[in-house]
Design a protein around this motif. Structure first.
Motif, short mmCIF file in Angstrom:
data_model
loop_
_atom_site.label_atom_id
_atom_site.label_comp_id
_atom_site.label_asym_id
_atom_site.label_seq_id
_atom_site.Cartn_x
_atom_site.Cartn_y
_atom_site.Cartn_z
N PHE A 138 -25.34 -12.79 -8.24
CA PHE A 138 -24.78 -14.07 -8.70
C PHE A 138 -23.39 -13.82 -9.29
N TYR A 139 -22.40 -14.58 -8.79
CA TYR A 139 -21.06 -14.47 -9.38
C TYR A 139 -20.77 -15.67 -10.27
N ALA A 140 -20.29 -15.38 -11.47
CA ALA A 140 -19.90 -16.42 -12.44
C ALA A 140 -18.38 -16.55 -12.35
N GLU A 141 -17.92 -17.33 -11.39
CA GLU A 141 -16.48 -17.40 -11.11
C GLU A 141 -15.68 -17.81 -12.34
N ASP A 142 -14.55 -17.13 -12.51
CA ASP A 142 -13.63 -17.36 -13.64
C ASP A 142 -14.31 -17.07 -14.98
N ALA A 143 -15.21 -16.09 -14.97
CA ALA A 143 -15.88 -15.71 -16.23
C ALA A 143 -14.88 -15.23 -17.27
N GLY A 144 -13.76 -14.70 -16.84
CA GLY A 144 -12.75 -14.22 -17.77
C GLY A 144 -12.21 -15.28 -18.70
N ARG A 145 -12.31 -16.56 -18.29
CA ARG A 145 -11.83 -17.66 -19.13
C ARG A 145 -12.98 -18.59 -19.55
N ASP A 170 -13.00 -11.61 -13.42
CA ASP A 170 -11.76 -12.07 -14.05
C ASP A 170 -10.92 -12.62 -12.89
N THR A 171 -11.31 -13.79 -12.44
CA THR A 171 -10.82 -14.36 -11.18
C THR A 171 -9.31 -14.53 -11.14
N THR A 172 -8.73 -14.86 -12.28
CA THR A 172 -7.29 -15.12 -12.31
C THR A 172 -6.49 -13.94 -12.85
N GLY A 173 -7.15 -12.83 -13.15
CA GLY A 173 -6.46 -11.68 -13.70
C GLY A 173 -5.90 -11.92 -15.09
N TYR A 174 -6.54 -12.78 -15.85
CA TYR A 174 -6.03 -13.23 -17.15
C TYR A 174 -6.30 -12.24 -18.28
N CYS A 175 -7.42 -11.58 -18.25
CA CYS A 175 -7.90 -10.82 -19.41
C CYS A 175 -7.06 -9.57 -19.70
N LEU A 176 -7.07 -9.21 -20.98
CA LEU A 176 -6.62 -7.89 -21.41
C LEU A 176 -7.85 -6.98 -21.44
N PRO A 177 -7.66 -5.66 -21.34
CA PRO A 177 -8.83 -4.77 -21.29
C PRO A 177 -9.81 -4.96 -22.45
N GLU A 178 -9.30 -5.13 -23.67
CA GLU A 178 -10.22 -5.28 -24.80
C GLU A 178 -11.00 -6.60 -24.70
N GLN A 179 -10.36 -7.64 -24.13
CA GLN A 179 -11.05 -8.93 -23.96
C GLN A 179 -12.15 -8.82 -22.91
N TYR A 180 -11.80 -8.18 -21.78
CA TYR A 180 -12.79 -8.08 -20.71
C TYR A 180 -13.95 -7.19 -21.13
N CYS A 203 -12.32 -7.71 -10.88
CA CYS A 203 -11.08 -8.03 -11.60
C CYS A 203 -9.89 -8.16 -10.65
N HIS A 204 -9.08 -9.17 -10.90
CA HIS A 204 -7.85 -9.37 -10.13
C HIS A 204 -6.65 -8.86 -10.92
N ASN A 205 -5.55 -8.67 -10.21
CA ASN A 205 -4.43 -7.89 -10.74
C ASN A 205 -3.20 -8.73 -11.08
N ASP A 206 -3.39 -10.00 -11.41
CA ASP A 206 -2.25 -10.89 -11.64
C ASP A 206 -1.33 -10.41 -12.75
N LEU A 207 -1.87 -9.75 -13.75
CA LEU A 207 -1.07 -9.20 -14.84
C LEU A 207 -1.02 -7.66 -14.79
N ALA A 212 -7.48 -1.31 -15.42
CA ALA A 212 -7.78 -1.13 -16.84
C ALA A 212 -8.96 -2.00 -17.27
N ASN A 213 -9.00 -3.24 -16.80
CA ASN A 213 -10.11 -4.14 -17.13
C ASN A 213 -11.42 -3.61 -16.57
N THR A 214 -11.37 -3.13 -15.33
CA THR A 214 -12.58 -2.62 -14.69
C THR A 214 -13.12 -1.41 -15.46
N ILE A 215 -12.24 -0.48 -15.82
CA ILE A 215 -12.67 0.69 -16.58
C ILE A 215 -13.24 0.27 -17.94
#
Length: 502
Positions: A138-145, A170-180, A203-207, A212-215
Motif C-alpha cells: 500500500f502506498y500512502a501518496e504524498d506521505a511526506g506532507r 516523499d512524492t514531491t521531494g519536500y522533506c529534509l532527512p530529519e523530517q523524513y 523518495c523523490h529528488n526535487d530538493l 539522504a532521506n532514504t538513508i
C-alpha cells in the motif's frame, strides 16, 4: 545483527515516466534480466491499466525473470487492481502495489474527499487486492506532507486489511532527512501493528535530498527502499539505487545488508543509460564518468600512493576497472609519470623534470592534456608510430554504401575501404580495418550545437577496450566526418600498451 534491506527497483515504472525515455517490451525485458542479475529483490514492471503496452510488458517480464518479485502498480480502484492481477498471471512471485493520496493537498484538491473516505478507500483496495495475491503493498501518496496522526491511522488500518508492505513516499521531494526519518520513527512507535508489515521508502529528488532521506528512513526502521538505476524518474528523479547501496556498504554502522551484486552496478547503469537514451551526468555519484577521476595534483599523488587517501570506494566494487588520472594544469609530476608509463615512456630525473616543465606550460593553455599532446612533449624519447591522424574520408552510394579512409599512423599513410548499412557505419569499419583495436562502440550520441540548415553537429562516442571506457569528441557540419574524427579521437586515448594486445 544486520537486517535484510529489500531493494525495490522502479526503473521500469517510475523511471520510465521520464519524457523521451520510454522502452518497448523487448527492451524492458533486457533491463529486467539485468536487474535480476544485479540482485534486485522486487521489480516494479509497470502500471498495467495505463496502456496495453504496459500490460504486455508486465506480463512478459513475469515470464522472463524468476527470482525477483514482480510488482504491478494500481490506483485504489477495483478495475486497476483486476488488470494488475491479470498482468501478473505468469509471475512466479507477484505483488500488487495499490494506494491513494494521504496529504491534505491530495485529499482536498486532488481527490476532493475526506480523511474518513480516504481510509475506507485504502482499506477496500487492499482487501480487494488480497483476493488475487497474498503480497500487497500500500502506498500512502504524498506521505511526506501528510498529517502525522492521520498517516498513522491509515497505515494501521491497511495493515489490518492485509497489507504486507506500507510505502511512505516523499512524492514531491519536500522533506529534509530529519523530517523524513521522524515520519518513519513515528510509524514504528505509534502504529500498534507495524511489525506485521515492512516499511518502504520512496523518495523523490526535487530538493536533492532523495538519497539522504532514504538513508534516514532506513536508520529509523524502514526495510525496503524504492529506487531507480541512475536515479531516473519524474521531474528531478527518484532515489538512486547505486547511491543507497554503496552508502550502506560504506557505513557499517547502518544495521542492514543488501543482496546487490555491486560489481554489476556500472554495466547496469550503462545499459539503462543507453536504452533510455539518457546520458549519465559526468559528476553523478558512483556511476558518473568523473566519479573516480582525479585532476588535482595533490589528490593524484595521494591516490597513486594509496587509493584510500581520496577514494572511499574501490572502483572495482561497482564494476569500474580503475580510477582515472586526468592531466590538467593542476596535475603533478606523479600524474604525468603515471601517464608516460602507460605510453611506454619511462623517464626519470632531469628528463622527467624537463618534460614536466614543458607540460605545465602547455597545460596552462589547454583545458586538459590528451595522448597527442603527451606524444608531442616526449617525441624525442619515444617512437611516435602509434599516433593516429585522420587524413581523408570519402563515401559513395551505388546501390550499397561504400567508404574510403586514409589514416596517418606515425609517418606512414594507410588506406582502407569498407561497405556498411550507412556512411557512418562504412567509415568506422574502414578505420577499424586499419587500426584493428578490437574495441566495442558502446555509446554514440549526435547533438546539434547550432541552428538552421547548416547545423554544426557534436559527436560523442564511448569505446570499450579491455573493459575500460575511452571517450571521443568532435564537431563538424558533416556528421560522417565528425563521427570519424570522434572515433579517431577515442582511439588515440587508448594507451600504447593496450594496442600491444590487439
Amino acid at each position: 545483527m544486520s537486517d535484510k534491506l529489500w531493494i525495490f527497483d522502479t526503473t521500469l515504472r517510475d523511471g520510465e515516466q521520464v519524457p523521451g525515455c520510454q522502452l518497448n517490451t523487448q527492451e524492458k525485458i533486457v533491463v529486467a534480466q539485468a536487474l535480476e542479475a544485479l540482485g534486485v529483490d522486487i521489480i516494479e514492471a509497470g502500471f498495467p491499466i495505463s496502456s496495453p503496452g504496459d500490460f504486455n510488458s508486465v506480463q512478459e517480464i513475469s515470464k522472463a525473470v524468476s527470482n525477483p518479485i514482480i510488482c504491478a502498480l494500481s490506483r485504489a480502484v477495483e478495475k486497476d487492481i483486476e488488470v494488475a492481477a491479470s498482468a501478473l498471471k505468469y509471475a512466479k512471485k507477484g505483488r500488487i502495489h495499490t494506494g491513494i493520496g494521504v496529504s491534505p493537498y491530495h485529499i482536498q484538491y486532488k481527490l476532493r474527499s475526506t480523511p474518513e473516505d480516504i481510509i475506507a478507500r485504502g482499506v477496500a483496495a487492499v482487501k480487494f487486492a488480497k483476493k488475487f495475491v497474498e503480497d500487497v503493498e500500500f502506498y500512502a501518496e504524498d506521505a511526506g506532507r501528510s498529517e502525522p496522526d492521520f498517516l498513522c491511522k491509515i497505515i494501521e488500518e491497511v495493515i489490518k486489511a492485509g497489507a504486507t508492505v506500507v510505502n511512505i513516499p516523499d512524492t514531491t521531494g519536500y522533506c529534509l532527512p530529519e523530517q523524513y526519518g521522524a515520519i518513519i520513527a513515528s510509524l514504528k512507535n505509534n502504529v500498534p501493528n507495524i511489525d506485521k508489515a515492512i516499511i518502504a521508502t520512496h523518495c523523490h529528488n526535487d530538493l536533492g535530498m532523495a538519497t539522504a532521506n532514504t538513508i534516514s528512513g532506513v536508520q529509523h526502521g524502514a526495510r525496503q527502499v524504492e529506487v531507480t538505476i541512475n536515479g531516473i524518474g519524474e521531474r528531478a528523479g527518484n532515489t538512486s539505487m547505486e547511491e543507497v547501496v554503496m552508502a550502506i556498504k560504506c557505513h557499517k554502522s547502518i544495521p542492514v545488508y543488501t543482496d546487490i551484486v555491486t560489481p554489476r552496478i556500472y554495466q547496469t547503469s550503462r545499459l539503462v543509460s543507453k536504452l533510455m537514451n539518457m546520458p549519465v551526468q559526468p559528476n553523478k555519484a558512483i556511476v558518473g564518468r568523473n566519479a573516480f577521476a582525479h585532476s588535482s595534483g595533490i589528490h593524484q599523488d595521494g591516490v597513486l600512493k594509496h587509493r584510500e587517501n581520496y577514494e572511499i570506494i574501490d572502483p572495482k566494487e561497482v564494476g569500474v576497472d580503475e580510477s582515472t588520472i586526468v592531466l590538467t594544469a593542476r596535475s603533478g609530476r606523479a600524474a604525468l609519470k603515471h601517464h608516460l608509463d602507460a605510453l611506454g615512456v619511462e623517464l626519470e630525473g632531469e628528463e622527467l623534470r624537463e618534460v614536466y616543465e614543458a607540460f605545465l606550460i602547455l597545460a596552462d593553455s589547454k583545458r586538459d592534456i590528451g595522448r597527442k599532446d603527451l606524444l608531442e612533449l616526449v617525441g624525442k624519447y619515444m617512437d611516435e608510430s602509434n599516433f593516429i591522424e585522420l587524413e581523408h574520408v570519402s563515401y559513395s552510394s551505388n546501390g550499397s554504401i561504400n567508404a574510403q579512409v586514409s589514416l596517418k599512423i606515425g609517418n606512414e599513410l594507410h588506406t582502407a575501404s569498407s561497405s556498411g548499412v550507412g556512411p557512418v557505419d562504412a567509415v568506422l569499419k574502414s578505420i577499424e580495418k586499419i587500426v584493428k583495436p578490437q574495441v566495442d562502440l558502446e555509446e554514440f550520441l549526435i547533438q546539434a550545437i547550432t541552428h538552421g540548415s547548416d547545423d554544426v553537429a557534436k559527436v560523442h562516442m564511448r569505446l570499450i577496450k579491455s573493459d575500460k571506457p575511452y571517450y571521443g569528441f568532435a564537431s563538424n557540419k558533416d556528421i560522417v566526418l565528425a563521427s570519424a574524427q570522434a572515433f579517431v579521437d577515442a582511439l588515440n586515448k587508448i594507451p600504447v600498451k593496450e594496442y600491444a594486445t590487439a
